[in-house]
Motif scaffolding. Structure first.
Motif, PDB file in Angstrom:
ATOM      1  N   VAL A 268       8.423  -1.750  28.118  1.00 36.30           N
ATOM      2  CA  VAL A 268       9.189  -1.339  26.929  1.00 36.30           C
ATOM      3  C   VAL A 268       8.472  -1.776  25.665  1.00 36.30           C
ATOM      4  N   ILE A 269       7.841  -2.946  25.686  1.00 37.43           N
ATOM      5  CA  ILE A 269       7.080  -3.409  24.525  1.00 37.43           C
ATOM      6  C   ILE A 269       5.931  -2.446  24.233  1.00 37.43           C
ATOM      7  N   SER A 270       5.245  -1.987  25.271  1.00 38.87           N
ATOM      8  CA  SER A 270       4.161  -1.013  25.085  1.00 38.87           C
ATOM      9  C   SER A 270       4.709   0.278  24.473  1.00 38.87           C
ATOM     10  N   LEU A 271       5.909   0.672  24.897  1.00 39.52           N
ATOM     11  CA  LEU A 271       6.527   1.879  24.352  1.00 39.52           C
ATOM     12  C   LEU A 271       6.834   1.722  22.866  1.00 39.52           C
ATOM     13  N   THR A 272       7.259   0.529  22.442  1.00 40.08           N
ATOM     14  CA  THR A 272       7.557   0.327  21.009  1.00 40.08           C
ATOM     15  C   THR A 272       6.291   0.424  20.162  1.00 40.08           C
ATOM     16  N   HIS A 273       5.147  -0.042  20.712  1.00 40.55           N
ATOM     17  CA  HIS A 273       3.890   0.096  19.968  1.00 40.55           C
ATOM     18  C   HIS A 273       3.572   1.566  19.704  1.00 40.55           C
ATOM     19  N   ALA A 274       3.697   2.381  20.734  1.00 35.91           N
ATOM     20  CA  ALA A 274       3.436   3.819  20.575  1.00 35.91           C
ATOM     21  C   ALA A 274       4.432   4.445  19.618  1.00 35.91           C
ATOM     22  N   THR A 275       5.690   3.988  19.656  1.00 34.73           N
ATOM     23  CA  THR A 275       6.722   4.533  18.766  1.00 34.73           C
ATOM     24  C   THR A 275       6.407   4.239  17.310  1.00 34.73           C
ATOM     25  N   VAL A 276       5.941   3.002  17.039  1.00 34.39           N
ATOM     26  CA  VAL A 276       5.610   2.638  15.657  1.00 34.39           C
ATOM     27  C   VAL A 276       4.489   3.521  15.115  1.00 34.39           C
ATOM     28  N   LEU A 277       3.406   3.690  15.876  1.00 33.49           N
ATOM     29  CA  LEU A 277       2.277   4.490  15.400  1.00 33.49           C
ATOM     30  C   LEU A 277       2.687   5.946  15.207  1.00 33.49           C
ATOM     31  N   ALA A 278       3.462   6.483  16.153  1.00 34.98           N
ATOM     32  CA  ALA A 278       3.904   7.868  16.032  1.00 34.98           C
ATOM     33  C   ALA A 278       4.791   8.047  14.808  1.00 34.98           C
ATOM     34  N   ALA A 279       5.673   7.068  14.553  1.00 30.97           N
ATOM     35  CA  ALA A 279       6.567   7.164  13.391  1.00 30.97           C
ATOM     36  C   ALA A 279       5.778   7.144  12.095  1.00 30.97           C
ATOM     37  N   VAL A 280       4.776   6.260  12.021  1.00 24.45           N
ATOM     38  CA  VAL A 280       3.967   6.178  10.810  1.00 24.45           C
ATOM     39  C   VAL A 280       3.226   7.494  10.566  1.00 24.45           C
TER      40      VAL A 280
ATOM     41  N   ALA B 206      -0.631  -0.225  10.547  1.00 20.55           N
ATOM     42  CA  ALA B 206       0.411  -0.123  11.576  1.00 20.55           C
ATOM     43  C   ALA B 206      -0.181  -0.292  12.963  1.00 20.55           C
ATOM     44  N   GLN B 207      -1.385   0.303  13.167  1.00 20.87           N
ATOM     45  CA  GLN B 207      -2.053   0.142  14.452  1.00 20.87           C
ATOM     46  C   GLN B 207      -2.442  -1.320  14.672  1.00 20.87           C
ATOM     47  N   MET B 208      -2.858  -1.994  13.583  1.00 17.71           N
ATOM     48  CA  MET B 208      -3.222  -3.401  13.699  1.00 17.71           C
ATOM     49  C   MET B 208      -2.023  -4.293  14.035  1.00 17.71           C
TER      50      MET B 208
ATOM     51  N   THR C 227      -4.741   4.161   5.271  1.00 15.89           N
ATOM     52  CA  THR C 227      -4.622   2.703   5.259  1.00 15.89           C
ATOM     53  C   THR C 227      -3.371   2.255   6.004  1.00 15.89           C
ATOM     54  N   GLY C 228      -2.256   2.949   5.745  1.00 17.57           N
ATOM     55  CA  GLY C 228      -0.993   2.580   6.394  1.00 17.57           C
ATOM     56  C   GLY C 228      -1.052   2.741   7.899  1.00 17.57           C
TER      57      GLY C 228
ATOM     58  N   THR D 276       0.813  -1.214   0.000  1.00 15.43           N
ATOM     59  CA  THR D 276       0.000   0.000   0.000  1.00 15.43           C
ATOM     60  C   THR D 276       0.850   1.269   0.000  1.00 15.43           C
ATOM     61  N   ALA D 277       1.809   1.306   0.893  1.00 13.99           N
ATOM     62  CA  ALA D 277       2.636   2.509   1.052  1.00 13.99           C
ATOM     63  C   ALA D 277       4.047   2.089   1.450  1.00 13.99           C
ATOM     64  N   PRO D 278       4.895   1.746   0.484  1.00 18.26           N
ATOM     65  CA  PRO D 278       6.257   1.269   0.786  1.00 18.26           C
ATOM     66  C   PRO D 278       7.050   2.158   1.742  1.00 18.26           C
ATOM     67  N   PRO D 279       6.984   3.488   1.640  1.00 14.66           N
ATOM     68  CA  PRO D 279       7.767   4.296   2.587  1.00 14.66           C
ATOM     69  C   PRO D 279       7.340   4.094   4.044  1.00 14.66           C
ATOM     70  N   LEU D 280       6.027   3.846   4.249  1.00 17.62           N
ATOM     71  CA  LEU D 280       5.547   3.652   5.617  1.00 17.62           C
ATOM     72  C   LEU D 280       6.042   2.330   6.203  1.00 17.62           C
TER      73      LEU D 280
END
Length: 593
Positions: free
Chosen positions: A270-282, A307-309, A302-303, A179-183
């Motif tokens: 720390v795992i919870s923090l990585t989830h938030a980091t991924v969504l914020a980065a996207v 990412a949230q999923m 869509t991306g 869908t969105a390669p850069p994401l």
């Protein structure tokens, strides 16, 4: 000793907390591969069904993204009816296949757990008898109960859920890349933190959980030994020392429990923090790309949803992988019996006679400490031999060597010309049987308990065996006779009755050589004397080695061996040894006052 290690160390499991071995990583991996091969069809179906469910779940983000694109393009007709129909169909497919995933996962887990239990039982009963005797009850019970319980959750859920999570995450990442390669690249922003905490945690967790499990086993062993020896502890006033021992082992075990809790208290946040980091980065990177015109708003929508999923499958993978660290320890303890060399022996070795001979035998339970010292003894076929001597002299050890339970450290024990240590255990049991004071009544009918010795025996033979040991009287008085349920939850048998059932099995098994170690110890002296006389008639012509704690057994024997300090100091008939006025004569005089 088990103690709490500081977080910067990788604590090792104590080697002294278990008797049976713990499986090596190679053994565990080989067993897991074997399980997967057995259930590869069910595993493939689970992955396929899960893939359909994941693809259906991705329809929502794509439909929403396409709506955003049409709105951004100024479309006046959105055709929401078609979108809603497609979404409803995708949701129905997802619901159906998620249900199938759970059903298939549960079925696969139960089948694998059943295989594991059966494999452990089959392998355990095939272990050399000496290994099981030395293992004791605490460690074995801990594996059968606690380790099986810990593995039950892993087998039912962890293995299927881990497979589901991996497939789910892989498909979502693939959808994001299409869908969105850069994401897709923006997801990697959280990768260093995720990798770092996983490396820190999983370097420490396996050995910590292993030590925790070993600590629990040591607690179980201490408590089991205390309960089993309760009367002895009370008589010798050892209660305080046993309580202190239990307290110390519980303290060591809870220290490991606290340490593993500390590991999880760092890992999970720390795992919870990585989830938030991924969504914020996207959102941040995707927003910048939209402003630059490299992505459109629909792709970002869509991306971001995909990412949230990702939070759910990544969480599933890490959560159940963590559970598998605990399960891996229990699995290693259960498959550890595979690292014990089976008592296979040489199938070509067959006895060509019935004489039992020990030739220059040495044996010890610990390296460098011999219990028997160069013992030589010959028991001709049909001879009744009594082993007498003080407690701790080595009588029972010699009896187990003659029965093929233990292999000598040096020297040979032979049946005919065949060396017992080279014969398969099953073949040894065809010729030689050991009966001691420890008798087990299995859950089931009295008939089932007797048929363990000879599966094809008829009722007439069963009653004859009971009559031979004087047990037919109380057995006929049971409500359902041979069909009476005995053992746990059924008709309770006294220790003396359980001993008679064991001796009836011996009559049915019909070996030509027997080793009796306190086989009538649970009966009162008069009943024991009567039973021994009855057995004497049944066992006429057989070779009998009796470890004699009551000297009337020795008096009736053809040959008596006096064992002192791990050596045979006297050998002869009752009359000859009394006339020699040695150690046996002194024992006989003390026995008769």
């Amino acid at each position: 000793m088990i103690g709490l290690a500081p977080p910067e160390y990788d604590p090792a499991a104590p080697q002294s907390a278990t008797t049976l071995p713990v499986g090596t990583p190679a053994t565990v991996r080989a067993y897991v591969r074997e399980l997967l091969r057995r259930h590869r069809t069910a595993f493939t179906v689970l992955v396929a069904v899960n893939a359909v469910a994941v693809v259906a779940s991705m329809a929502g983000p794509y439909l929403l993204g396409s709506l955003v694109d049409r709105l951004a393009a100024g479309a006046r007709e959105l055709h929401l009816e078609r979108t809603l129909v497609l979404f409803a169909v995708a949701l129905a497919v997802q619901t159906l296949f998620v249900r199938l995933v759970r059903l298939r996962g549960a079925m696969l887990g139960e089948e694998m757990l059943a295989d594991l239990r059966e494999d452990f039982l089959v392998r355990s009963v095939r272990l050399p008898p000496g290994v099981l005797e030395r293992a004791g009850t605490g460690d074995l019970l801990s594996r059968i109960t606690t380790d099986i319980d810990r593995l039950a959750e892993a087998m039912r859920q962890a293995v299927p859920q881990l497979a589901i999570g991996v497939v789910w995450a892989g498909l979502l990442l693939g959808g994001l890349a299409v869908t969105a390669p850069p994401l897709a690249l923006s997801v990697l922003v959280a990768a260093p933190l995720l990798i770092a905490v996983c490396r820190w945690y999983f370097r420490r967790a396996p050995s910590a959980y292993r030590s925790e499990a070993a600590g629990y086993a040591s607690v179980a062993a201490a408590l089991t030994e205390t309960v089993d020896a309760g009367r002895t502890i009370e008589v010798h006033r050892l209660g305080a020392s046993r309580v202190a021992l239990s307290d110390r082992r519980i303290k060591e075990w809870t220290a490991w429990e606290r340490y593993t809790l500390f590991l999880r208290s760092v890992f999970l946040p720390v795992i919870s923090l990585t989830h938030a980091t991924v969504l914020a980065a996207v959102l941040l990177i995707g927003g910048a790309f939209v402003l630059q015109g490299w992505l459109d708003a629909g792709q970002l929508t869509t991306g971001a949803l995909l990412a949230q999923m990702l939070v759910d499958p990544v969480g599933i993978v890490l959560r159940w992988y963590d559970e598998l660290q605990v399960a891996q320890v229990s699995l290693a303890r259960l498959v550890g019996v595979r690292d014990v060399e089976p008592d296979a022996g040489d199938a070509a070795v067959r006895p060509d006679g019935r004489d039992v001979r020990a030739d220059e035998v040495r044996f010890g339970y610990r390296e460098g400490v011999d219990v028997l010292h160069r013992v030589s003894l010959e028991v001709a076929s049909g001879t009744r031999l009594a082993l007498v001597g003080p407690s701790g002299a080595g009588k029972s050890t010699l009896g187990r060597l003659l029965a093929g339970i233990y292999a000598p450290g040096s020297g040979r024990v032979t049946l005919g010309s065949a060396e017992l240590a080279r014969m398969p255990a099953e073949r040894v049991r065809e010729h030689v049987a050991l009966v001691n004071q420890e008798h087990h009544v299995f859950v089931g009918s009295l008939r089932d308990n007797l048929l363990l010795a000879r599966t094809g025996a008829g009722d007439g033979e069963l009653w004859a065996a009971l009559h031979a040991v004087g047990a037919d009287g109380w057995a006929r008085a049971l409500d359902d006779g041979l069909d009476t349920e005995v053992g746990s939850g059924g008709q309770g048998l006294t220790p003396a009755q359980a001993q008679q059932v064991a001796l009836a099995r011996l009559v049915l098994a019909d070996p030509h050589t027997l080793v009796l170690d306190e086989a009538t110890s649970l009966l009162d002296p008069r009943a024991a004397r009567h039973l021994e006389r009855s057995l004497a008639r049944v066992l006429e012509g057989r070779t009998v080695v009796a470890i004699a704690h009551r000297l009337h057994t020795a008096h009736d024997a053809d040959l008596i061996a006096v064992v002192e300090g791990g050596r045979i100091t006297e050998l002869g008939s009752h009359d000859a040894l009394v006339a020699a006025d040695g150690a046996y004569a002194a024992l006989w005089r003390s026995w008769h006052g």
